[in-house]
Design an enzyme around this catalytic site. Sequence first.
Site, PDB file in Angstrom:
ATOM      1  N   HIS A 233       0.817  -1.212   0.000  1.00 44.35           N
ATOM      2  CA  HIS A 233       0.000   0.000   0.000  1.00 44.35           C
ATOM      3  C   HIS A 233       0.855   1.269   0.000  1.00 44.35           C
ATOM      4  CE1 HIS A 233      -2.956   3.001   0.321  1.00 44.35           C
ATOM      5  NE2 HIS A 233      -2.316   3.471   1.364  1.00 44.35           N
ATOM      6  N   TYR A 237       2.292   5.511  -2.337  1.00 50.51           N
ATOM      7  CA  TYR A 237       2.675   6.884  -1.966  1.00 50.51           C
ATOM      8  C   TYR A 237       4.128   7.168  -2.318  1.00 50.51           C
ATOM      9  CZ  TYR A 237      -1.911   7.433  -0.273  1.00 50.51           C
ATOM     10  OH  TYR A 237      -3.267   7.505  -0.262  1.00 50.51           O
ATOM     11  N   HIS A 384      -8.266   1.110 -12.148  1.00 47.95           N
ATOM     12  CA  HIS A 384      -7.926   2.096 -11.120  1.00 47.95           C
ATOM     13  C   HIS A 384      -6.451   2.486 -11.164  1.00 47.95           C
ATOM     14  CE1 HIS A 384      -7.346   3.930  -7.195  1.00 47.95           C
ATOM     15  NE2 HIS A 384      -6.447   3.011  -6.922  1.00 47.95           N
ATOM     16  N   PHE A 385      -5.561   1.474 -11.184  1.00 49.12           N
ATOM     17  CA  PHE A 385      -4.170   1.913 -10.998  1.00 49.12           C
ATOM     18  C   PHE A 385      -3.494   2.417 -12.274  1.00 49.12           C
ATOM     19  CE2 PHE A 385      -3.624  -2.828 -10.498  1.00 49.12           C
ATOM     20  CZ  PHE A 385      -2.955  -3.067 -11.675  1.00 49.12           C
ATOM     21  N   HIS A 386      -4.164   2.287 -13.414  1.00 43.01           N
ATOM     22  CA  HIS A 386      -3.585   2.953 -14.590  1.00 43.01           C
ATOM     23  C   HIS A 386      -3.883   4.442 -14.613  1.00 43.01           C
ATOM     24  CE1 HIS A 386      -2.779  -1.116 -15.821  1.00 43.01           C
ATOM     25  NE2 HIS A 386      -1.937  -0.622 -16.720  1.00 43.01           N
ATOM     26  N   ARG A 447      -9.636  -9.729 -13.455  1.00 42.02           N
ATOM     27  CA  ARG A 447      -8.329  -9.249 -13.895  1.00 42.02           C
ATOM     28  C   ARG A 447      -7.398 -10.456 -14.020  1.00 42.02           C
ATOM     29  NH1 ARG A 447      -4.948  -6.878  -8.706  1.00 42.02           N
ATOM     30  NH2 ARG A 447      -3.347  -6.633 -10.299  1.00 42.02           N
ATOM     31  N   ARG A 448      -6.157 -10.206 -14.510  1.00 44.20           N
ATOM     32  CA  ARG A 448      -5.141 -11.257 -14.589  1.00 44.20           C
ATOM     33  C   ARG A 448      -5.701 -12.513 -15.245  1.00 44.20           C
ATOM     34  NH1 ARG A 448      -1.884 -10.855  -8.825  1.00 44.20           N
ATOM     35  NH2 ARG A 448      -0.484  -9.267  -9.561  1.00 44.20           N
TER      36      ARG A 448
HETATM   37  C1  HEM Z   1       0.577   1.581 -23.075  1.00 47.78           C
HETATM   38  C2  HEM Z   1       0.176   1.727 -21.850  1.00 47.78           C
HETATM   39  C3  HEM Z   1      -0.412   0.604 -21.032  1.00 47.78           C
HETATM   40  C4  HEM Z   1      -1.372  -0.316 -21.379  1.00 47.78           C
HETATM   41  C5  HEM Z   1      -2.120  -0.436 -22.682  1.00 47.78           C
HETATM   42  C6  HEM Z   1      -1.546  -1.176 -20.223  1.00 47.78           C
HETATM   43  C7  HEM Z   1      -2.462  -2.238 -20.158  1.00 47.78           C
HETATM   44  C8  HEM Z   1      -2.641  -3.091 -19.089  1.00 47.78           C
HETATM   45  C9  HEM Z   1      -3.674  -4.085 -18.960  1.00 47.78           C
HETATM   46  C10 HEM Z   1      -4.762  -4.389 -19.985  1.00 47.78           C
HETATM   47  C11 HEM Z   1      -3.494  -4.709 -17.769  1.00 47.78           C
HETATM   48  C12 HEM Z   1      -4.367  -5.794 -17.145  1.00 47.78           C
HETATM   49  C13 HEM Z   1      -3.864  -7.148 -17.414  1.00 47.78           C
HETATM   50  C14 HEM Z   1      -4.567  -8.217 -16.609  1.00 47.78           C
HETATM   51  O1  HEM Z   1      -5.051  -7.966 -15.489  1.00 47.78           O
HETATM   52  O2  HEM Z   1      -4.593  -9.355 -17.086  1.00 47.78           O
HETATM   53  C15 HEM Z   1      -2.338  -4.116 -17.144  1.00 47.78           C
HETATM   54  C16 HEM Z   1      -1.817  -4.491 -15.911  1.00 47.78           C
HETATM   55  C17 HEM Z   1      -0.885  -3.759 -15.215  1.00 47.78           C
HETATM   56  N1  HEM Z   1      -0.273  -2.576 -15.619  1.00 47.78           N
HETATM   57 FE1  HEM Z   1      -0.484  -1.687 -17.433  1.00 47.78          FE
HETATM   58  N2  HEM Z   1      -0.714  -0.784 -19.226  1.00 47.78           N
HETATM   59  C18 HEM Z   1      -0.006   0.317 -19.664  1.00 47.78           C
HETATM   60  C19 HEM Z   1       0.911   1.061 -18.955  1.00 47.78           C
HETATM   61  C20 HEM Z   1       1.219   0.858 -17.625  1.00 47.78           C
HETATM   62  C21 HEM Z   1       2.012   1.727 -16.822  1.00 47.78           C
HETATM   63  C22 HEM Z   1       2.631   3.038 -17.283  1.00 47.78           C
HETATM   64  C23 HEM Z   1       2.095   1.165 -15.583  1.00 47.78           C
HETATM   65  C24 HEM Z   1       2.793   1.634 -14.337  1.00 47.78           C
HETATM   66  C25 HEM Z   1       3.640   2.602 -14.250  1.00 47.78           C
HETATM   67  C26 HEM Z   1       1.361  -0.086 -15.630  1.00 47.78           C
HETATM   68  C27 HEM Z   1       1.265  -0.975 -14.577  1.00 47.78           C
HETATM   69  C28 HEM Z   1       0.534  -2.139 -14.597  1.00 47.78           C
HETATM   70  C29 HEM Z   1       0.468  -3.082 -13.504  1.00 47.78           C
HETATM   71  C30 HEM Z   1       1.194  -2.985 -12.162  1.00 47.78           C
HETATM   72  C31 HEM Z   1      -0.405  -4.108 -13.894  1.00 47.78           C
HETATM   73  C32 HEM Z   1      -0.849  -5.320 -13.064  1.00 47.78           C
HETATM   74  C33 HEM Z   1      -0.102  -6.536 -13.423  1.00 47.78           C
HETATM   75  C34 HEM Z   1      -0.642  -7.706 -12.639  1.00 47.78           C
HETATM   76  O3  HEM Z   1      -1.858  -7.820 -12.434  1.00 47.78           O
HETATM   77  O4  HEM Z   1       0.190  -8.513 -12.205  1.00 47.78           O
HETATM   78  N3  HEM Z   1       0.845  -0.235 -16.872  1.00 47.78           N
HETATM   79  N4  HEM Z   1      -1.838  -3.119 -17.960  1.00 47.78           N
HETATM   80 CU    CU Z   2      -3.835   0.474  -0.777  1.00 50.43          CU
END
Ligand code: HEM
Ligand code: CU
Length: 579
Positions: A233, A237, A384-386, A447-448
């Site tokens: 968490h 921050y 949310h986190f995007h 998700r995932r």
């Molecule tokens: C081109 C830009 C991006 C696209 C299209 C994108 C797309 C996605 C999508 C669709 C997921 C969900 C996948 C799933 O749950 O199966 C994901 C997961 C994630 N993304 Fe991105 N993302 C982008 C950029 C970023 C950036 C800039 C960050 C952080 C600085 C980020 C951090 C994450 C994280 C931490 C997850 C979770 C991975 C997990 O569940 O283990 N993403 N992204």
């Molecule tokens: Cu939190």
Amino acid sequence: MTTTLPPRSVPDERVYALNPEKKVTLYFLVTGLVFLMVGVAIGPLQALNYAGIDVYRSLPFLKSYYQGLSLHGVLNALVFTTYFISGLLLYLPCRELGVRPNLKMSWAGYWIMTVGVLMAAVAVLGNNATLLYTFYPPLQGSPLFYIGAALLVVGSLVIGAQVVTIWTVWKRRHPREVTPLVTFMSVATWLMWFVASLGLVVEVVFLLIPWSLGLTRGVDPLLARTLFWYTGHPIVYFWLLPAYVSWYGLLPRSAGGVIASQTMARLAFVLFLLLSTPVGLHHQFADPGIGMGWKVLQMLLTFLVVIPSLLTAFSVGASLELGARARGGGGWSGWIRHLPWRDPVFVAQALAMITFIPGGAGGIVNASVALDAAVHNTAWIPGHFHITVGTATTLTFFGVTFWLLPHLTRKPLASRRMALWASWLWFWGMALFAVGMHWEGLIGIPRRTYLATATGLGDMLARAHIPMALTGISGLVLTVAAVLYFTVTFRTLFGPRVTAAQETPIPFSDSLEDAEHRALPAGAATVSPAGARIHGAQLVLDRLWVFTALALLLVVIMYGPTLIGMLLNPHPVPGLRLW
Ligand code: HEM
Ligand SMILES: [Cu+2]
């Protein structure tokens, strides 16, 4: 006939001789951006997956959707952020205080981090650590991954320790002075990170590394998850506060304004230092083995974070309004048009701040025991986190690079227009992405999930056609945004150094309080009573060690009983490899 042309390029040594800390900062930033580039490249494939389109079958270099997702999460959320923040929050306080960091230590931090990331990369790229960025046991990966992750954190702590040391020395020499604002905010962020990283360090060093090396037979998944989220968490921050440093301390100047209230900024950071850590249980509402009372208590504490967040929204908003009015803007909203909308440094950060508003609101849903049940582990969460770390932080960092790279390298930004397009497209791309993913989450899409091939979701997919299409389209928009951003960044970096004389200034901003001080007649022996009160309040807030000790105390109270219960009643399980 010969003519002497102005030098097109100045040798590196001349740029970095005066400020060698520029070089190490540049290394941190650029290495972070290279890792981001790789991580982001996988994002659109995932977005297409969430549109029901499978491109993974035709990719020779990824063994599975989950290997790609592990790379994406680790490189973007953990690696890029840590590098960028280490560079930025080392450089800014040193320049503000006018001191040079210990260069050996700074480079040591950089190399520890880099060796760690390369070790982890070998594991993930070899498909030996397809663990996702949360690496929950009983999933078990190669020891290289865990050791690498530990080194990444250690590297950041080396940098943090340096900044805190520099500040402590400064404070000893200037006991009656208030720490300059950007330094204050940076030190508060690092102290928060010291407290916050403890969980991850303990989890990785004492549980996961020995287990992955075969020295212990099992690990308690619940204990590991609790330690993970203890850090997981507040790490948000650690990502967000550096963006706040820029919004509070630098953006007002970029917008032609002044900081509305330094005291508010300081108070917000002290509250974040206190309230970030003792609330991680809100990520474990669905976990058994943790008392409901503790979950509810930590939920309530989480809600308190609304206070410093709104303090930030209102005081940063006021700073920008002051800037716009100084530029001739009027009316209750007409001033907005007078903000510098042609300056990518401002635009990227303003759009990042706007995006953070729905991001923060969604966070309140996630943190509520009752509402979280509806969105837990659905596509809502990445939605949310995007818009928080993926935009509020990332797009702010884009805006920072638009002045910082020219400042560090003395090379002009390659294309202002391209930088503006990149910022706007990232903003709209993530807006589409967030609408799509939040909506899918409400329908119940998990998700995932390798969605393009998933079965057993009933009629959910049929009901999610529109949001799935939005997610797919957002992936394409974001691809264009990313290509433009990296093009402008690398063209700047590899471009000619033509402006040898002029250094892009660091936009350290003045505040209303500073202006009041300067308004006093020169040589006046006394300060106005209001000025004295402000100074007094700021000196109290300067006692960051006291607040750190309080933060630790809150942690002991909020986590002690739960952790002791888990340690007394362990449930170790052996590792699994599901990929
Ligand atoms: C081109 C830009 C991006 C696209 C299209 C994108 C797309 C996605 C999508 C669709 C997921 C969900 C996948 C799933 O749950 O199966 C994901 C997961 C994630 N993304 Fe991105 N993302 C982008 C950029 C970023 C950036 C800039 C960050 C952080 C600085 C980020 C951090 C994450 C994280 C931490 C997850 C979770 C991975 C997990 O569940 O283990 N993403 N992204
Ligand atoms: Cu939190």
